[in-house]
Design a protein around this motif. Structure first.
Motif, mmCIF file in Angstrom:
data_model
loop_
_atom_site.group_PDB
_atom_site.id
_atom_site.type_symbol
_atom_site.label_atom_id
_atom_site.label_comp_id
_atom_site.label_asym_id
_atom_site.label_seq_id
_atom_site.Cartn_x
_atom_site.Cartn_y
_atom_site.Cartn_z
ATOM 1 N N GLY A 127 0.767 -1.237 0.000
ATOM 2 C CA GLY A 127 0.000 0.000 0.000
ATOM 3 C C GLY A 127 0.795 1.281 0.000
ATOM 4 O O GLY A 127 0.256 2.343 -0.330
ATOM 5 N N ALA A 128 2.068 1.232 0.348
ATOM 6 C CA ALA A 128 2.876 2.455 0.296
ATOM 7 C C ALA A 128 3.024 2.937 -1.140
ATOM 8 O O ALA A 128 2.976 4.140 -1.413
ATOM 9 N N PHE A 129 3.195 1.990 -2.057
ATOM 10 C CA PHE A 129 3.212 2.342 -3.475
ATOM 11 C C PHE A 129 1.771 2.569 -3.921
ATOM 12 O O PHE A 129 0.887 1.769 -3.624
ATOM 13 N N PRO A 130 1.494 3.657 -4.638
ATOM 14 C CA PRO A 130 0.115 3.912 -5.080
ATOM 15 C C PRO A 130 -0.431 2.747 -5.913
ATOM 16 O O PRO A 130 0.248 2.257 -6.817
ATOM 17 N N LEU A 131 -1.631 2.313 -5.577
ATOM 18 C CA LEU A 131 -2.248 1.172 -6.244
ATOM 19 C C LEU A 131 -2.757 1.564 -7.628
ATOM 20 O O LEU A 131 -3.650 2.401 -7.748
ATOM 21 N N ASP A 170 -4.293 6.051 -9.917
ATOM 22 C CA ASP A 170 -3.338 5.709 -8.870
ATOM 23 C C ASP A 170 -3.986 6.051 -7.533
ATOM 24 O O ASP A 170 -4.425 7.188 -7.315
ATOM 25 N N VAL A 171 -4.040 5.061 -6.650
ATOM 26 C CA VAL A 171 -4.750 5.220 -5.378
ATOM 27 C C VAL A 171 -3.739 5.228 -4.237
ATOM 28 O O VAL A 171 -3.027 4.243 -3.994
ATOM 29 N N THR A 194 -8.880 -3.679 -14.608
ATOM 30 C CA THR A 194 -7.995 -4.510 -13.795
ATOM 31 C C THR A 194 -7.458 -3.694 -12.621
ATOM 32 O O THR A 194 -7.078 -2.538 -12.798
ATOM 33 N N VAL A 195 -7.414 -4.319 -11.452
ATOM 34 C CA VAL A 195 -6.770 -3.700 -10.296
ATOM 35 C C VAL A 195 -5.371 -4.306 -10.162
ATOM 36 O O VAL A 195 -5.173 -5.504 -10.375
ATOM 37 N N GLY A 196 -4.407 -3.468 -9.786
ATOM 38 C CA GLY A 196 -3.022 -3.897 -9.743
ATOM 39 C C GLY A 196 -2.617 -4.658 -8.500
ATOM 40 O O GLY A 196 -1.427 -4.710 -8.169
#
Length: 220
Positions: A127-131, A170-171, A194-196
């Motif tokens: 989660g630190a990296f934007p999803l 980007d979340v 698609t979700v990453g």
């Protein structure tokens, strides 16, 4: 060692995990580029590659490696790709290069997913990296609100159109403690292509580049 040195290290090391005569699934990104360059030295020992992006396809062909379409294969023994984050169970966030949909399609063909990355990608919780989430533009306002309800701040990645002609959200601000459940939920939202989160298609193995050499993480 620089980060590029670590990427090159795992790009070469993963060659030992590719069966002779195999069709290889090939991901996208800077670490995979190192793998493709290394694969070129053994191209006569593989049957070809299935690529997850136009960029990887172009690089493979520039080395004279045969690229097959997904309709040409029913399955492949191994898919090689990087990750933006990988947790202790082999769950990953992917999509920093905006190829997440095609990456997940090729990963679904594979018996094993081998992740290659440097040690900076290893995290305790995703989660630190934007999803990244590839979405249909019409759905963007609604999806931004849905992510806000989960505590996330979603924004359109500027200037990016995917190989599928869609945009990427980007979340930021998510702490993903149950990747499998969140992947399943977001995948059901209308407008999400698609979700990453790669939880259902998690890594079987990770080759992690460190200054001390390649560390193998086995998630089987």
């Amino acid at each position: 060692m620089t980060q590029d040195d670590l990427k090159a290290l795992v790009g070469r090391a993963v060659l030992d995990h590719i069966p002779d005569g195999a069709v290889v699934g090939v991901g996208t990104g800077s670490t995979v580029n190192q793998f493709i360059d290394a694969l070129a030295t053994r191209k006569d020992r593989i049957a070809g590659a299935v690529s997850s992006s136009e960029a990887s396809t172009a690089r493979l062909r520039s080395h004279g490696i045969r690229v097959l379409e997904t309709q040409d294969v029913a399955s492949i023994p191994v898919y090689i790709d990087g990750a933006d984050e990988i947790d202790p169970r082999g769950h990953m966030i992917k999509g920093g290069g905006a190829a997440l949909t095609r990456e997940k399609i090729v990963a679904d063909l594979a018996e094993r997913f081998i992740c290659i990355c440097d040690e900076s990608k290893r995290v305790a919780v995703l989660g630190a990296f934007p999803l990244p989430v590839e979405v249909v533009p019409l759905a963007v306002p609604r999806l931004i609100r849905r992510f806000a309800a989960l505590g996330g701040q979603a924004s359109v990645r500027p200037g990016v159109t995917t190989d599928n002609g869609q945009c990427v959200l980007d979340v930021r601000g998510l702490t993903i403690t149950d990747p499998l459940a969140l992947e399943a939920e977001i995948s059901l939202w209308p407008g999400v292509l698609t979700v990453g989160i790669f939880a259902r298609h998690r890594a079987s193995l990770c080759l992690l580049g460190t200054p001390g050499g390649v560390v193998t993480l086995d998630f089987a």
